[in-house]
Design an enzyme around this catalytic site. Structure first.
Site, PDB file in Angstrom:
ATOM      1  N   TYR A 177      -9.014  -9.882   2.492  1.00  0.00           N
ATOM      2  CA  TYR A 177     -10.213  -9.098   2.856  1.00  0.00           C
ATOM      3  C   TYR A 177     -10.997  -8.618   1.645  1.00  0.00           C
ATOM      4  O   TYR A 177     -12.124  -8.152   1.776  1.00  0.00           O
ATOM      5  CB  TYR A 177      -9.844  -7.919   3.771  1.00  0.00           C
ATOM      6  N   GLU A 178     -10.418  -8.720   0.451  1.00  0.00           N
ATOM      7  CA  GLU A 178     -11.176  -8.380  -0.748  1.00  0.00           C
ATOM      8  C   GLU A 178     -12.183  -9.480  -1.083  1.00  0.00           C
ATOM      9  O   GLU A 178     -13.044  -9.293  -1.938  1.00  0.00           O
ATOM     10  CB  GLU A 178     -10.227  -8.154  -1.927  1.00  0.00           C
TER      11      GLU A 178
ATOM     12  N   SER B   8       0.830  -1.209   0.000  1.00  0.00           N
ATOM     13  CA  SER B   8       0.000   0.000   0.000  1.00  0.00           C
ATOM     14  C   SER B   8       0.861   1.253   0.000  1.00  0.00           C
ATOM     15  O   SER B   8       1.724   1.419   0.853  1.00  0.00           O
ATOM     16  CB  SER B   8      -0.884   0.045   1.256  1.00  0.00           C
TER      17      SER B   8
ATOM     18  N   ALA C 111       2.666  -2.183   4.132  1.00  0.00           N
ATOM     19  CA  ALA C 111       2.464  -1.177   5.173  1.00  0.00           C
ATOM     20  C   ALA C 111       1.930  -1.927   6.384  1.00  0.00           C
ATOM     21  O   ALA C 111       1.082  -2.791   6.248  1.00  0.00           O
ATOM     22  CB  ALA C 111       1.456  -0.141   4.703  1.00  0.00           C
TER      23      ALA C 111
ATOM     24  N   MET D 140      -2.039  -7.102   6.958  1.00  0.00           N
ATOM     25  CA  MET D 140      -3.068  -7.938   6.326  1.00  0.00           C
ATOM     26  C   MET D 140      -2.572  -8.617   5.056  1.00  0.00           C
ATOM     27  O   MET D 140      -3.375  -8.988   4.195  1.00  0.00           O
ATOM     28  CB  MET D 140      -4.303  -7.082   6.000  1.00  0.00           C
ATOM     29  N   SER D 141      -1.263  -8.764   4.917  1.00  0.00           N
ATOM     30  CA  SER D 141      -0.756  -9.310   3.639  1.00  0.00           C
ATOM     31  C   SER D 141       0.538 -10.096   3.833  1.00  0.00           C
ATOM     32  O   SER D 141       0.909 -10.447   4.948  1.00  0.00           O
ATOM     33  CB  SER D 141      -0.507  -8.152   2.663  1.00  0.00           C
TER      34      SER D 141
ATOM     35  N   HIS E 244      -6.786   4.256   6.991  1.00  0.00           N
ATOM     36  CA  HIS E 244      -6.071   3.941   5.748  1.00  0.00           C
ATOM     37  C   HIS E 244      -5.347   5.165   5.176  1.00  0.00           C
ATOM     38  O   HIS E 244      -4.305   5.030   4.540  1.00  0.00           O
ATOM     39  CB  HIS E 244      -7.037   3.347   4.725  1.00  0.00           C
TER      40      HIS E 244
ATOM     41  N   ASN F  61       1.863   3.409  11.007  1.00  0.00           N
ATOM     42  CA  ASN F  61       1.105   3.904  12.168  1.00  0.00           C
ATOM     43  C   ASN F  61       1.391   2.997  13.359  1.00  0.00           C
ATOM     44  O   ASN F  61       1.791   1.849  13.165  1.00  0.00           O
ATOM     45  CB  ASN F  61      -0.394   3.925  11.864  1.00  0.00           C
TER      46      ASN F  61
ATOM     47  N   HIS G 160      -5.618  -9.198  -1.531  1.00  0.00           N
ATOM     48  CA  HIS G 160      -5.745  -9.431  -0.084  1.00  0.00           C
ATOM     49  C   HIS G 160      -6.915 -10.359   0.203  1.00  0.00           C
ATOM     50  O   HIS G 160      -7.897 -10.377  -0.529  1.00  0.00           O
ATOM     51  CB  HIS G 160      -6.000  -8.104   0.639  1.00  0.00           C
TER      52      HIS G 160
ATOM     53  N   HIS H 128      -3.825   0.954  -4.879  1.00  0.00           N
ATOM     54  CA  HIS H 128      -3.223  -0.173  -5.597  1.00  0.00           C
ATOM     55  C   HIS H 128      -3.592  -0.058  -7.072  1.00  0.00           C
ATOM     56  O   HIS H 128      -4.760  -0.147  -7.425  1.00  0.00           O
ATOM     57  CB  HIS H 128      -3.755  -1.514  -5.064  1.00  0.00           C
TER      58      HIS H 128
HETATM   59 CL1  6GU Z   1      -2.556  -0.917  12.560  1.00  0.00          CL
HETATM   60  N1  6GU Z   1      -3.172  -3.078  11.302  1.00  0.00           N
HETATM   61  C1  6GU Z   1      -3.239  -3.866  10.242  1.00  0.00           C
HETATM   62  N2  6GU Z   1      -3.849  -5.052  10.392  1.00  0.00           N
HETATM   63  N3  6GU Z   1      -2.751  -3.549   9.052  1.00  0.00           N
HETATM   64  C2  6GU Z   1      -2.152  -2.369   8.933  1.00  0.00           C
HETATM   65  C3  6GU Z   1      -2.046  -1.500   9.984  1.00  0.00           C
HETATM   66  C4  6GU Z   1      -2.593  -1.896  11.194  1.00  0.00           C
HETATM   67  N4  6GU Z   1      -1.385  -0.397   9.557  1.00  0.00           N
HETATM   68  C5  6GU Z   1      -1.101  -0.593   8.279  1.00  0.00           C
HETATM   69  N5  6GU Z   1      -1.557  -1.780   7.895  1.00  0.00           N
END
Ligand code: 6GU
Length: 287
Positions: free
Chosen positions: A90-91, A35, A118, A221-222, A259, A245, A88, A66
């Site tokens: 989640y898609e 990302s 990310a 998530m990846s 996001h 973050n 992903h 993306h």
């Molecule tokens: Cl805080 N969590 C998750 N699951 N994915 C992220 C994230 C956080 N920050 C960027 N990608």
């Protein structure tokens, strides 16, 4: 039977052959842009680019940030193929679809895979903007049986029970540390454990605390599913997380994950990440 979910060896081979018939580039390195990190793909010279929607059997990308292109080209004289945008869980794709591009990489002749993502920082020493070299992972969906290798095994890709204790190549990890030090990135370069969740909702505070106590330094998530499939078919793997973050670990905190912040931090470090990966690629040796 629907056992291979439409991504059999034959179907993957047909896709790879179609791609090889459209470009003269014969990539030894495959790169996956996370990302906000799609700029890496723009660095390739003498590009041949394919929209995912134009590639036979290829899944389509839906997430903002993306682009959804497979780019072939030269990075400092080395032939590469680059996924600008990934798939992903989640898609809503079946996990085999998420990881199918790794098998395409393999059939294109790729020997080394570099993945970026990310991620949220769980390690309290990490700061936003840190770059974490992934030395190991925790596959949470895998605990529940959601592993991309579940189902019949095709020995033409790899063995039934692949080891994962050697998933992240030690030499490439060393190389990244050396290249990072040379570039003066020592201040923000880390090494740690990445924990994957299914998403798309971010984690609760209790979930973040749990993962941190279990040894995870970052959450995302990846990547992990791709790593498993890449290792299964014998490619070397290097992966890194941009900490975009801090995961919320405290009930007094007013912060919450979003996001937009993920994409903004990506822009902040994009150039340095591109340098790190580019310089690594020049040093990678192939048989
Ligand atoms: Cl805080 N969590 C998750 N699951 N994915 C992220 C994230 C956080 N920050 C960027 N990608």
């Amino acid at each position: 039977p629907e056992t291979t979910m439409g991504y059999s060896f034959e179907e993957c081979s047909a896709t790879a052959e179609w791609l090889l018939s459209q470009t003269k580039i014969r990539p030894l390195v495959g790169i996956v842009c996370g990302s906000g990190l799609g700029g890496l793909a723009e660095m390739l010279k003498d590009q041949t680019a394919f929209k995912y929607s134009d590639i036979p059997n290829f899944p389509q990308s839906t997430v903002h940030g993306h682009a959804g292109r497979l780019v072939f080209g030269m990075l400092k004289g080395k032939a590469c193929v680059c996924m600008q945008g990934r798939f992903h869980l989640y898609e809503g794709y079946p996990i085999q679809k998420v990881t199918m591009p790794m098998r395409i990489f393999k059939l294109l002749g790729v020997e080394t895979v570099i993945l970026t993502n990310a991620a949220g920082g769980l390690n309290q020493d990490y700061k936003v903007g840190d770059v974490m070299i992934i030395k190991d992972h925790i596959n949470m969906p895998g605990f529940a049986g959601n592993n991309p290798l579940a189902g019949p095994n095709d020995e033409r890709f790899g063995v039934r029970f692949p080891s994962m204790s050697d998933a992240y190549d030690r030499e490439l990890l060393q190389l990244a540390q050396c290249v990072g030090a040379e570039l003066g990135f020592g201040d923000f370069l880390r090494e740690g454990v990445y924990c994957v969740l299914g998403g798309p909702s971010f984690e609760t505070i209790a979930e973040c605390r749990m993962m941190n106590r279990l040894g995870a330094d970052a959450v995302g998530m990846s990547t992990v599913h791709e790593v498993i499939v890449a290792r299964h078919c014998g490619m070397r793997v290097f992966a890194l997380s941009l900490i975009t973050n801090q995961a919320v670990m405290d009930y007094d905190s007013q912060e919450k994950a979003n996001h937009e912040e993920v994409l903004e931090t990506g822009q902040l470090r994009a150039e340095q990440l591109e340098k790190l990966v580019t310089n690594m690629v020049t040093h990678i040796e192939h048989n």
